[in-house]
Design an enzyme around this catalytic site. Structure first.
Site, PDB file in Angstrom:
ATOM      1  N   LYS A  59       4.245 -27.004 -21.797  1.00 17.81           N
ATOM      2  CA  LYS A  59       2.870 -26.793 -21.317  1.00 17.81           C
ATOM      3  C   LYS A  59       1.942 -26.519 -22.493  1.00 17.81           C
ATOM      4  O   LYS A  59       0.741 -26.807 -22.432  1.00 17.81           O
ATOM      5  CB  LYS A  59       2.818 -25.677 -20.279  1.00 17.81           C
ATOM      6  CG  LYS A  59       3.268 -24.296 -20.770  1.00 17.81           C
ATOM      7  CD  LYS A  59       2.117 -23.442 -21.226  1.00 17.81           C
ATOM      8  CE  LYS A  59       2.606 -22.085 -21.726  1.00 17.81           C
ATOM      9  NZ  LYS A  59       1.503 -21.221 -22.190  1.00 17.81           N
TER      10      LYS A  59
ATOM     11  N   LYS B 187       7.716 -18.762 -26.050  1.00 13.18           N
ATOM     12  CA  LYS B 187       7.750 -20.079 -25.419  1.00 13.18           C
ATOM     13  C   LYS B 187       7.667 -21.163 -26.482  1.00 13.18           C
ATOM     14  O   LYS B 187       6.760 -21.151 -27.312  1.00 13.18           O
ATOM     15  CB  LYS B 187       6.587 -20.230 -24.430  1.00 13.18           C
ATOM     16  CG  LYS B 187       6.598 -19.224 -23.297  1.00 13.18           C
ATOM     17  CD  LYS B 187       5.362 -19.338 -22.435  1.00 13.18           C
ATOM     18  CE  LYS B 187       5.348 -18.291 -21.337  1.00 13.18           C
ATOM     19  NZ  LYS B 187       4.119 -18.364 -20.518  1.00 13.18           N
TER      20      LYS B 187
ATOM     21  N   ALA C 136      -2.760 -12.411 -22.213  1.00 15.27           N
ATOM     22  CA  ALA C 136      -2.553 -11.028 -22.631  1.00 15.27           C
ATOM     23  C   ALA C 136      -3.758 -10.143 -22.318  1.00 15.27           C
ATOM     24  O   ALA C 136      -3.608  -9.003 -21.856  1.00 15.27           O
ATOM     25  CB  ALA C 136      -2.238 -10.996 -24.128  1.00 15.27           C
TER      26      ALA C 136
ATOM     27  N   GLY D 296       2.413  -8.883 -31.652  1.00 15.96           N
ATOM     28  CA  GLY D 296       1.316  -9.796 -31.313  1.00 15.96           C
ATOM     29  C   GLY D 296       0.613  -9.399 -30.031  1.00 15.96           C
ATOM     30  O   GLY D 296       0.884  -8.348 -29.445  1.00 15.96           O
ATOM     31  N   SER D 297      -0.272 -10.271 -29.570  1.00 16.33           N
ATOM     32  CA  SER D 297      -1.090  -9.945 -28.398  1.00 16.33           C
ATOM     33  C   SER D 297      -0.265  -9.816 -27.119  1.00 16.33           C
ATOM     34  O   SER D 297      -0.418  -8.846 -26.367  1.00 16.33           O
ATOM     35  CB  SER D 297      -2.186 -11.002 -28.210  1.00 16.33           C
ATOM     36  OG  SER D 297      -1.623 -12.293 -28.050  1.00 16.33           O
ATOM     37  N   PHE D 298       0.645 -10.770 -26.896  1.00 17.95           N
ATOM     38  CA  PHE D 298       1.399 -10.720 -25.639  1.00 17.95           C
ATOM     39  C   PHE D 298       2.442  -9.604 -25.665  1.00 17.95           C
ATOM     40  O   PHE D 298       2.664  -8.921 -24.662  1.00 17.95           O
ATOM     41  CB  PHE D 298       2.067 -12.071 -25.362  1.00 17.95           C
ATOM     42  CG  PHE D 298       2.524 -12.219 -23.934  1.00 17.95           C
ATOM     43  CD1 PHE D 298       1.597 -12.243 -22.906  1.00 17.95           C
ATOM     44  CD2 PHE D 298       3.859 -12.310 -23.619  1.00 17.95           C
ATOM     45  CE1 PHE D 298       2.006 -12.362 -21.578  1.00 17.95           C
ATOM     46  CE2 PHE D 298       4.284 -12.435 -22.301  1.00 17.95           C
ATOM     47  CZ  PHE D 298       3.351 -12.458 -21.273  1.00 17.95           C
ATOM     48  N   GLY D 299       3.080  -9.404 -26.828  1.00 15.96           N
ATOM     49  CA  GLY D 299       4.033  -8.300 -26.949  1.00 15.96           C
ATOM     50  C   GLY D 299       3.352  -6.962 -26.713  1.00 15.96           C
ATOM     51  O   GLY D 299       3.896  -6.078 -26.041  1.00 15.96           O
TER      52      GLY D 299
ATOM     53  N   GLY E 118       8.055  -7.491 -31.961  1.00 16.52           N
ATOM     54  CA  GLY E 118       6.829  -8.247 -32.229  1.00 16.52           C
ATOM     55  C   GLY E 118       5.598  -7.461 -31.850  1.00 16.52           C
ATOM     56  O   GLY E 118       5.577  -6.802 -30.802  1.00 16.52           O
TER      57      GLY E 118
END
Length: 447
Positions: free
Chosen positions: A306, A221, A255, A123-126, A121
Site C-alpha cells: 500500500k 511495514k 500517528a 519515531g512517530s508511530f512508535g 524505535g
C-alpha cells in the site's frame, strides 16, 4: 396540454357575476375496475366547470371517495414507516445488548498482569503506540528504546518527543532509554517500530537481551530490499530464534490521530490464535478497535505494497490528472495487491479488510501520508534524492517498490501500476511517460 387530462371549457353563456365558475376534478382510472387501496395506480383527470347553482351530488361523492382513498394510502404509508422504524430500533437494541454481553465476558487478565512493555524505535508511530499503551494502565511501565539522546532527554524530562510530537504531552509512565538491556529486561511485550530496512542489523545488535518467549508486535511495514523478506521473516532470523512469538499490527492509523485519541480500527495477525487474542486485550480501547486474524501473509503484504500504491496516488495528484484518474489508479492498484497476495497464500478477504482496503484508502487519499507526499513531489517534477534528503521520516514505499518487480516475476503476476512506480523511482521512467504507457496497455477483461 397534457394528453392525460381532458378540459371542458365553460359554456358561452356567462354565469351570474355573484357566483363565479367552480372547477371540479373527476378521476378517470386506466381501467374501469374499482381501485383497491393496496393496488392504487396513477389516474387521468377530467376537469370541468360547474355552476354552483347546479346540483353536484355525484361530484361531491366522487371527491369525498377520492379523498378517503388518498387518506387511507397516507395512513398505510405512515403505518409502514412507523413499523420500519420499530424494526430498525429493535435491531439496534439487539446489537447493543450483544455488544454489552461480549464486553462483560471479555477477559482483562492480560492487561492486569502486564507490567512492562518495550517499544523499539522513537519515531512517530512508535511514540503514538507507546502513548496509547501507557494510557491503558498507568501502573504499567512503557520503555522506549531510542537512538537519539536528545529525544531520550526530552521524553524523560518534558514528557514529549521533541522531534516528532513537540506539542503532545506523553503519559508519565512512558520512559525513554538508549540502553537496550535496560529497556528489554523484564518486558512482557515488545512493539517493534524500527523501519524495515534497518530492522535486521538493529535486532542482531540487541538479540542477546531478548527473551526467547518475548512476543514481538511488529508495527513496521515494508519489504526488505534485495532479500524481499517481510518482518515475520526478519525478526526470527535476526534474533536466531525461529520460535520467537510474532504478531503483526496494521490498519488505518496515522500517528497524529492516535495521539489525539481519535477513533479507528486495526487488526492483529498471528499464527498463534491465543497470542493474537492476548494482544487484542492489550491494545483494544475505547478509541481503538482491534480485530484478530491468522492471515499474517495477507496483512504484511497489504501493509507493504500500500505504501508503493500511495506513491502512485501522489504522482497522479502531483500531475493534476484529476479525481477520475486517482480512483481508477487506486482501484487497479488494489487488484494488483490482491493478485500478488493471494498467489503468496493470503486470503482475498484480508485485502478488502482493515489492513488492506482500510489502510490503502487512508494512505492514498490523505495528505498526511509521507509516501503519498513523495509521489506528489515526484509528479510535480522534483528529483527523488532532493525529496528524501528533505524528509525527517522514512517513506517505506521507496525501498519496497524495488522488491515489487522481483515478487511479480517470482509469482508470475502482472502488476503494471506498482511496476511503473518502481521504474520511476529507479529513474528509468518519467511520470509522464509512465502515464502514457499505462493508458496504452491492452484493453482486457476485468479480473
Amino acid at each position: 396540454m397534457s394528453s392525460s387530462a381532458l378540459v371542458i371549457e365553460p359554456p358561452a353563456a356567462p354565469f351570474p357575476t355573484s357566483h363565479p365558475p367552480r372547477f371540479f376534478t373527476y378521476p378517470i382510472p386506466h381501467s374501469f375496475q374499482p381501485h383497491h387501496k393496496n393496488n392504487f395506480r396513477p389516474i387521468h383527470t377530467l376537469h370541468c366547470v360547474s355552476n354552483p347553482h347546479t346540483p353536484n351530488n355525484n361530484t361531491n361523492n366522487i371527491s369525498i371517495a377520492l379523498e378517503q382513498e388518498v387518506e387511507e394510502e397516507e395512513d398505510d404509508s405512515k403505518r409502514g414507516n412507523k413499523e420500519q422504524r420499530r424494526v430498525v430500533k429493535i435491531a439496534w437494541e439487539k446489537l447493543v445488548r450483544w455488544s454489552r454481553s461480549l464486553r462483560s465476558k471479555a477477559k482483562t487478565d492480560v492487561l492486569q498482569r502486564t507490567n512492562k512493555v518495550v517499544v523499539l524505535g522513537g519515531g512517530s508511530f512508535g511514540t503514538a503506540m507507546a502513548a496509547h499503551v501507557a494510557d491503558r494502565k498507568f501502573q504499567m511501565e512503557v520503555n522506549m528504546l531510542v537512538r537519539d539522546p536528545k529525544i531520550c532527554q526530552s521524553i524523560n524530562e518534558k514528557h514529549l518527543n521533541c522531534k516528532y510530537f513537540p506539542e503532545y504531552k506523553l503519559p508519565e509512565n512512558v520512559i525513554a532509554t538508549t540502553d537496550a538491556k535496560a529497556a528489554l529486561l523484564g518486558a512482557d511485550f515488545c512493539l517493534h517500530a524500527v523501519p524495515v530496512q534497518f530492522s535486521s542489523s538493529f535486532l542482531e545488535g540487541v538479540a542477546e537481551y531478548v527473551d526467547p518467549g518475548l512476543p514481538f508486535i511488529s508495527l513496521s511495514k515494508g519489504l526488505e530490499l534485495n532479500t524481499f523478506r517481510v518482518m515475520s521473516q526478519i525478526i526470527p532470523q535476526a534474533l536466531k530464534n525461529p520460535r520467537q512469538p510474532y504478531i503483526v499490527l496494521s490498519g488505518p492509523s496515522f500517528a497524529s490521530e492516535l495521539m489525539n485519541k481519535l477513533p479507528t480500527a486495526m487488526v492483529v495477525a498471528s499464527k498463534d490464535k491465543k497470542l493474537a487474542n492476548e494482544v487484542q486485550q492489550l491494545l483494544a480501547s475505547r478509541n481503538l478497535r482491534i480485530s484478530t486474524s491468522s492471515d499474517v501473509t495477507g496483512v504484511e503484504i497489504a501493509g507493504a505494497l500500500k505504501n508503493v500504491l500511495a506513491i502512485a496516488a501522489g504522482i497522479v495528484e502531483g500531475m493534476n490528472l484529476g479525481n477520475n484518474s486517482m480512483a481508477a489508479l487506486v482501484a487497479q492498484g488494489c487488484s494488483e495487491i490482491r493478485w500478488l497476495a493471494t498467489k503468496m497464500g493470503a486470503k482475498s478477504t484480508t485485502i478488502t479488510g482493515l489492513s488492506g482496503t482500510g489502510d490503502i484508502m487512508l494512505t492514498c487519499f490523505v495528505n498526511l501520508s509521507r509516501n503519498k507526499t513523495v509521489g506528489v513531489r515526484l509528479g510535480s517534477g522534483e528529483r527523488l534524492d532532493d525529496i528524501l534528503s528533505s524528509m525527517n521520516q522514512v517513506a517505506e514505499g521507496v525501498s519496497t517498490a524495488g522488491a515489487v518487480i522481483a515478487l511479480a516475476q517470482k509469482y508470475n503476476v502482472k502488476m503494471p501500476v506498482l511496476t511503473a512506480v518502481a521504474r520511476i523511482i529507479d529513474n528509468e521512467l518519467t511520470p509522464q511517460k509512465a502515464v502514457l504507457e499505462l493508458m496504452n496497455l491492452p484493453q482486457v477483461e476485468e479480473v
